[in-house]
Design an enzyme around this catalytic site. Structure first.
Site, PDB file in Angstrom:
ATOM      1  N   SER A 102       0.816  -1.210   0.000  1.00  0.00           N
ATOM      2  CA  SER A 102       0.000   0.000   0.000  1.00  0.00           C
ATOM      3  C   SER A 102       0.854   1.267   0.000  1.00  0.00           C
ATOM      4  O   SER A 102       1.616   1.516  -0.924  1.00  0.00           O
ATOM      5  CB  SER A 102      -0.956  -0.034   1.198  1.00  0.00           C
ATOM      6  OG  SER A 102      -1.898   0.993   1.145  1.00  0.00           O
ATOM      7  N   ASP A 244      -2.374   6.441  -3.479  1.00  0.00           N
ATOM      8  CA  ASP A 244      -1.253   5.767  -2.829  1.00  0.00           C
ATOM      9  C   ASP A 244      -0.751   4.638  -3.719  1.00  0.00           C
ATOM     10  O   ASP A 244      -1.212   4.470  -4.846  1.00  0.00           O
ATOM     11  CB  ASP A 244      -1.645   5.264  -1.435  1.00  0.00           C
ATOM     12  CG  ASP A 244      -2.666   4.139  -1.476  1.00  0.00           C
ATOM     13  OD1 ASP A 244      -3.400   4.056  -2.475  1.00  0.00           O
ATOM     14  OD2 ASP A 244      -2.739   3.350  -0.512  1.00  0.00           O
ATOM     15  N   ASP A 246      -1.015   1.390  -3.974  1.00  0.00           N
ATOM     16  CA  ASP A 246      -1.902   0.392  -4.583  1.00  0.00           C
ATOM     17  C   ASP A 246      -3.232   1.001  -5.005  1.00  0.00           C
ATOM     18  O   ASP A 246      -4.146   0.286  -5.407  1.00  0.00           O
ATOM     19  CB  ASP A 246      -2.107  -0.807  -3.656  1.00  0.00           C
ATOM     20  CG  ASP A 246      -2.938  -0.487  -2.425  1.00  0.00           C
ATOM     21  OD1 ASP A 246      -2.953   0.688  -2.003  1.00  0.00           O
ATOM     22  OD2 ASP A 246      -3.572  -1.404  -1.873  1.00  0.00           O
ATOM     23  N   ASP A 248      -5.805   2.355  -3.600  1.00  0.00           N
ATOM     24  CA  ASP A 248      -7.098   2.131  -2.962  1.00  0.00           C
ATOM     25  C   ASP A 248      -7.503   3.299  -2.077  1.00  0.00           C
ATOM     26  O   ASP A 248      -8.561   3.268  -1.452  1.00  0.00           O
ATOM     27  CB  ASP A 248      -7.112   0.820  -2.167  1.00  0.00           C
ATOM     28  CG  ASP A 248      -6.173   0.825  -0.968  1.00  0.00           C
ATOM     29  OD1 ASP A 248      -5.353   1.766  -0.834  1.00  0.00           O
ATOM     30  OD2 ASP A 248      -6.246  -0.128  -0.158  1.00  0.00           O
TER      31      ASP A 248
END
Length: 450
Positions: A102, A244, A246, A248
């Site tokens: 992440s 960010d 990833d 999400d």
């Protein structure tokens, strides 16, 4: 009791230090493949990753374990976490896997699983997988040689996700004439996000779209929204979007360069949904970290805010349990259950852009709906995570802080589910008081949790 291998967002840690080692990924693949294998049909799993250099290592190890367990593996390459959740449903797979840490630096990585419907696994399933992984004497139920899985690269996966995103945006609207600053954090959305926005007509000013395996989240993305804010002011853009690693989560910048967090985005979107009768029971789901102002905002409009523990997984679980249509986190995880099953930064951005278009109002005006109460958040690095109530000194410090707030604020202490960090959050009406109390509590934690 089974040792907890998974945190609030899967398994995560520094690369080549236990548990983020190739052997662990191989065993996870074997365990997950064994757990989700059912009957004699061909089983399928989608594997996606972000742009970290180590993604190749864990992709190969997971693929080996899953194929050995009898799963056919679909490799979709670098794609956002929500894209993998979508593709798992879209491709009728039995399981989805994301290799990402992440918003963490490149030297960390992680592994998280999604079920066939695109939802993160419940604790019971994670614990069953963990038990197989950690039991060195576990006897694997390998399939017959002819049932071993195959691995396939899916070349059109980004295109499928772009179509899905565009379908969430009204066909009667375009982004023609809009100037958008987009920071992809050199992460998983570096290809898809610019293309999706450009196909809808926006002029995209790109930041963080040149990943090299080492620069993911490095002084860019949702943890550094001031970079997008500066570019918005320089270019006269209508909006800045910061994702960010990833993709999400989403942090937004208005046309004046003011940074807006997830609470403010939720207020704008919730108001729009309430006006259109699309927010069941006018209920919004958020975590304990969301600002008190969001709770007041919902109550003043005849709605309610349901709070959950931190983590978009907990938000989604509460949404499914109560039938809520929208939820999210102050950190920028935003879930629109009509379209997706997990936080999706770009999908959330499209909802916000739609509202701006439909109302023909600049983002700064829309953001005026919510004025956050002063809030201070301090991260304290800790050596051990003992329950706070087991330390009398911490209990007394919290009690004193709450006494000074006199019912007009909140104190929250919690441990991160993914890092060796304790988080101190204090909010109230007086900015100076909030800052002083937060600093005092952080010092107390440093003294007693080393």
């Amino acid at each position: 009791m089974t040792t907890r291998l998974f945190g609030t967002d899967g398994l995560r840690g520094q690369v080549n230090i236990y548990p983020m080692v190739p052997d662990m990924a191989l065993r996870l693949g074997l365990a997950a493949g064994t757990f989700f294998r059912n009957g004699n049909k061909r089983h399928r799993v989608v594997i996606g990753k972000d742009t970290r250099l180590s993604g190749y290592v864990f992709e190969m190890a997971l693929t080996s374990g899953l194929c050995a367990a009898g799963m056919d593996v679909f490799l979709v390459g670098p794609l956002p976490t929500p894209a993998v959740a979508f593709l798992t449903r879209n491709m009728r797979a039995d399981l989805g896997v994301v290799i990402s840490a992440s918003h963490n630096p490149f030297h960390d990585n992680g592994i998280k699983f999604f079920d066939k419907d695109g939802f993160k696994l419940p604790d019971s399933q994670e614990d069953a997988i963990t038990e197989m992984v950690l039991n060195q004497n576990h006897r694997w139920d390998y399939p017959e040689p002819e049932r071993v899985g195959r691995a396939h690269k899916i070349q059109d996966a980004p295109g499928r996700y772009i179509v899905y995103l565009k379908n969430s945006f009204p066909s009667t609207l375009t982004l023609d004439g809009m100037k958008v600053v987009l920071d992809c954090a050199n992460g998983a959305n570096y290809r898809v996000a610019p293309l999706a926005l450009e196909e809808l007509g926006a002029e995209v000013i790109r930041i963080g779209t040149s990943p090299d395996g080492l620069n993911i989240n490095h002084k860019c993305g949702s943890l550094y929204p001031e970079l997008a804010a500066q570019r918005v002011r320089e270019t006269g853009a209508d909006i800045g979007l910061a994702l960010d690693g990833d993709a999400d989560r989403l942090i937004v910048v208005d046309e004046k360069g003011t940074v807006l967090d997830g609470d403010q985005i939720m207020a704008i979107c919730a108001m729009d949904m309430m006006e259109k009768g699309r927010l069941p029971e006018n209920r919004l789901v958020a975590t304990v970290m969301s600002n008190m102002a969001l709770e007041v905002f919902m109550k003043e409009r005849g709605g309610s805010l349901l709070r959950t523990p931190v983590g978009d997984r907990h938000v989604v679980e509460a949404m499914r349990r109560t039938g809520a249509a929208m939820g999210g986190e102050q950190s920028g995880h935003l879930v629109f259950m009509e379209y997706g099953t997990t936080g999706d930064g770009l999908l959330a951005a499209l909802q916000l852009l739609r509202i701006m278009r439909e109302k023909n109002r600049p983002l700064s005006e829309l953001a005026g709906l919510l004025t956050p109460f002063p809030q201070q958040l301090i991260n304290v690095h800790v050596q051990r995570k003992i329950p706070f109530e087991q330390c009398p000194e911490i209990g007394r410090a919290v009690e004193q802080a709450e006494k000074e707030l006199a019912g007009r604020g909140r104190v929250l202490l919690r441990y991160s589910g993914t890092e060796s960090v304790a988080r101190v959050m204090v909010e109230g009406e007086d900015d100076a008081l909030v800052g002083r109390l937060a600093a005092g509590l952080a010092e107390t934690l440093q003294q007693h949790l080393r």
